[in-house]
Motif scaffolding. Structure first.
Motif, PDB file in Angstrom:
ATOM      1  N   ILE A 176       0.819  -1.218   0.000  1.00  0.00           N
ATOM      2  CA  ILE A 176       0.000   0.000   0.000  1.00  0.00           C
ATOM      3  C   ILE A 176       0.854   1.270   0.000  1.00  0.00           C
ATOM      4  N   PHE A 177       2.021   1.235   0.608  1.00  0.00           N
ATOM      5  CA  PHE A 177       2.794   2.464   0.768  1.00  0.00           C
ATOM      6  C   PHE A 177       3.452   2.942  -0.526  1.00  0.00           C
ATOM      7  N   LYS A 178       3.526   2.084  -1.516  1.00  0.00           N
ATOM      8  CA  LYS A 178       4.095   2.539  -2.793  1.00  0.00           C
ATOM      9  C   LYS A 178       3.179   3.552  -3.481  1.00  0.00           C
ATOM     10  N   ASN A 179       1.934   3.669  -2.989  1.00  0.00           N
ATOM     11  CA  ASN A 179       0.967   4.597  -3.568  1.00  0.00           C
ATOM     12  C   ASN A 179       1.020   5.988  -2.930  1.00  0.00           C
ATOM     13  N   TYR A 180       1.981   6.200  -2.020  1.00  0.00           N
ATOM     14  CA  TYR A 180       2.083   7.486  -1.332  1.00  0.00           C
ATOM     15  C   TYR A 180       3.386   8.170  -1.774  1.00  0.00           C
ATOM     16  N   PRO A 181       3.305   9.026  -2.775  1.00  0.00           N
ATOM     17  CA  PRO A 181       4.529   9.559  -3.408  1.00  0.00           C
ATOM     18  C   PRO A 181       5.367  10.460  -2.515  1.00  0.00           C
ATOM     19  N   ASN A 182       4.753  11.064  -1.497  1.00  0.00           N
ATOM     20  CA  ASN A 182       5.495  12.002  -0.652  1.00  0.00           C
ATOM     21  C   ASN A 182       5.764  11.461   0.755  1.00  0.00           C
ATOM     22  N   LEU A 183       5.560  10.174   0.944  1.00  0.00           N
ATOM     23  CA  LEU A 183       5.776   9.561   2.257  1.00  0.00           C
ATOM     24  C   LEU A 183       7.254   9.619   2.627  1.00  0.00           C
ATOM     25  N   LYS A 184       7.528  10.072   3.855  1.00  0.00           N
ATOM     26  CA  LYS A 184       8.910  10.184   4.332  1.00  0.00           C
ATOM     27  C   LYS A 184       9.241   9.200   5.449  1.00  0.00           C
ATOM     28  N   THR A 191       9.181  -4.133   7.641  1.00  0.00           N
ATOM     29  CA  THR A 191      10.382  -4.429   6.857  1.00  0.00           C
ATOM     30  C   THR A 191      10.191  -5.611   5.911  1.00  0.00           C
ATOM     31  N   SER A 192       9.221  -6.470   6.195  1.00  0.00           N
ATOM     32  CA  SER A 192       9.002  -7.637   5.333  1.00  0.00           C
ATOM     33  C   SER A 192       8.245  -7.295   4.056  1.00  0.00           C
ATOM     34  N   ASP A 193       7.786  -6.045   3.935  1.00  0.00           N
ATOM     35  CA  ASP A 193       7.083  -5.607   2.731  1.00  0.00           C
ATOM     36  C   ASP A 193       8.106  -5.109   1.709  1.00  0.00           C
ATOM     37  N   PRO A 194       8.343  -5.848   0.626  1.00  0.00           N
ATOM     38  CA  PRO A 194       9.384  -5.470  -0.325  1.00  0.00           C
ATOM     39  C   PRO A 194       9.041  -4.253  -1.165  1.00  0.00           C
ATOM     40  N   GLU A 195       7.774  -3.802  -1.095  1.00  0.00           N
ATOM     41  CA  GLU A 195       7.356  -2.698  -1.953  1.00  0.00           C
ATOM     42  C   GLU A 195       7.420  -1.335  -1.271  1.00  0.00           C
ATOM     43  N   ILE A 196       7.936  -1.286  -0.058  1.00  0.00           N
ATOM     44  CA  ILE A 196       8.121   0.010   0.590  1.00  0.00           C
ATOM     45  C   ILE A 196       9.273   0.743  -0.088  1.00  0.00           C
ATOM     46  N   PRO A 197       9.050   1.964  -0.543  1.00  0.00           N
ATOM     47  CA  PRO A 197      10.113   2.701  -1.239  1.00  0.00           C
ATOM     48  C   PRO A 197      11.392   2.797  -0.403  1.00  0.00           C
ATOM     49  N   LYS A 198      12.521   2.715  -1.056  1.00  0.00           N
ATOM     50  CA  LYS A 198      13.809   2.706  -0.379  1.00  0.00           C
ATOM     51  C   LYS A 198      14.109   4.020   0.336  1.00  0.00           C
ATOM     52  N   ASN A 199      13.512   5.103  -0.127  1.00  0.00           N
ATOM     53  CA  ASN A 199      13.811   6.402   0.469  1.00  0.00           C
ATOM     54  C   ASN A 199      12.992   6.688   1.722  1.00  0.00           C
ATOM     55  N   VAL A 200      12.077   5.789   2.080  1.00  0.00           N
ATOM     56  CA  VAL A 200      11.230   5.996   3.260  1.00  0.00           C
ATOM     57  C   VAL A 200      11.946   5.480   4.506  1.00  0.00           C
ATOM     58  N   THR A 201      11.988   6.296   5.550  1.00  0.00           N
ATOM     59  CA  THR A 201      12.602   5.912   6.825  1.00  0.00           C
ATOM     60  C   THR A 201      11.598   5.146   7.673  1.00  0.00           C
ATOM     61  N   ILE A 202      12.058   4.079   8.324  1.00  0.00           N
ATOM     62  CA  ILE A 202      11.216   3.281   9.215  1.00  0.00           C
ATOM     63  C   ILE A 202      11.718   3.474  10.639  1.00  0.00           C
ATOM     64  N   THR A 203      10.796   3.701  11.567  1.00  0.00           N
ATOM     65  CA  THR A 203      11.174   3.875  12.969  1.00  0.00           C
ATOM     66  C   THR A 203      10.415   2.878  13.841  1.00  0.00           C
TER      67      THR A 203
END
Length: 305
Positions: A52-60, A73-85
């Motif tokens: 779902i997060f690949k559909n959010y172009p400005n997600l940081k 982290t197990s979702d391979p489609e999370i954009p690489k530029n998005v920080t996870i906390t």
């Protein structure tokens, strides 16, 4: 700039309300409430729909609602530029330590036996000084569990896949797993779930434990190969297990764990996140993000935690 709270199957209202209390000016949407995906820069998530997060172009930033982050982290489609906390919370840590201690003492002192078997006859019990408890995973939660058990009087050691600073107890390294297991009578699994640790609680590992060893899993259900545990308990090599996490939750009624006399079940309650306790750090990171400052408690995606 907006915030998305996304936690399918979990009521987000308490989180939304606490976020508003802590930051009245924050614009918040609770999935699947209608919202403009381009406005979302900060997401607070628990077990989101995959991709779902690949559909959010400005997600940081994606912030986990709990200490665990494998659901993100197990979702391979999370954009690489998005920080996870992730969350680091003293109350979660205290609750986990107390819960593990309770499971250990229940095992040693047969606290559930008399009720379950309708027996008034006293049973022999295991002594604290005869146990060697091995904690797999000595991060924030695991280190706290080690300290609690040590303070009670247990002999405790740890095992870590990454080097750890000097400690009051022995911490075995990645290549010392066999040595760690060979002297461990009670295993406590608190490992993060990664490709390297998935299925680590399996028959080959169990065979390296002394006969009569006991398993406690409060990490993730995917760490455990369930049929291997059943086999090793039924053959007598393991004395039993206490399990708080499972591959499928809720645990299906027909699952053999429910009926097994040597396996204790709890419904993923070792430590439960309280929104009032953790929302302040989520808000702090939101503010840091909006001000262009580094956020705290960043997950190293290459490690998975």
């Amino acid at each position: 700039m907006s915030v998305l709270v996304i936690s399918p199957g979990r009521d987000p209202e308490a989180w939304v309300q606490e976020l508003k209390n802590q930051h009245p000016g924050m614009q918040i949407f609770a999935y699947p409430e209608e919202h403009n995906k381009e406005d979302i820069e900060y997401a607070i998530a628990w077990k989101h729909p995959r991709g779902i997060f690949k559909n959010y172009p400005n997600l940081k930033v994606i912030a986990s609602m709990g200490a665990g982050v494998d659901h993100i982290t197990s979702d391979p489609e999370i954009p690489k530029n998005v920080t996870i906390t992730r969350i680091i919370d003293d109350q979660l840590t205290l609750d986990m330590s107390a819960f593990v201690l309770a499971l250990v003492m229940n095992h040693l002192r047969n606290l559930s036996f008399h009720h379950n078997h309708k027996s008034w006859e006293p049973t022999n019990y295991l002594k604290i000084e005869d146990q060697n408890i091995g904690v797999m995973g000595v991060g924030v939660l695991g280190s706290a569990v080690v300290k609690t058990l040590t303070n009670v009087g247990f002999k405790v050691s740890g095992w870590a896949t990454q080097p750890k600073p000097q400690s009051d107890v022995t911490i075995f390294g990645k290549d010392q797993l066999d040595e760690f297991l060979g002297q461990t009578t009670i295993v406590v699994c608190l490992l993060p779930l990664t490709q390297q640790t998935e299925n680590i609680l399996n028959k080959e590992l169990f065979k390296k434990l002394p006969k009569g060893a006991y398993i406690i899993n409060v990490a993730r259900g995917q760490h455990l190969v369930e049929h291997d545990l059943l086999e090793m308990v039924d053959t007598g090599h393991l004395s039993g297990a206490s399990l708080d996490v499972f591959r499928k939750e809720p645990l299906p009624e027909e699952h053999p764990f429910w009926q097994h006399p040597k396996i204790s079940i709890t419904p993923h309650i070792a430590s439960v996140t309280d929104p009032k306790k953790v929302v302040p750090q989520l808000v702090e990171n939101y503010i840091r993000m909006t001000e262009g400052k580094p956020v705290k408690n960043i997950v190293k995606r290459e490690k998975g935690y």
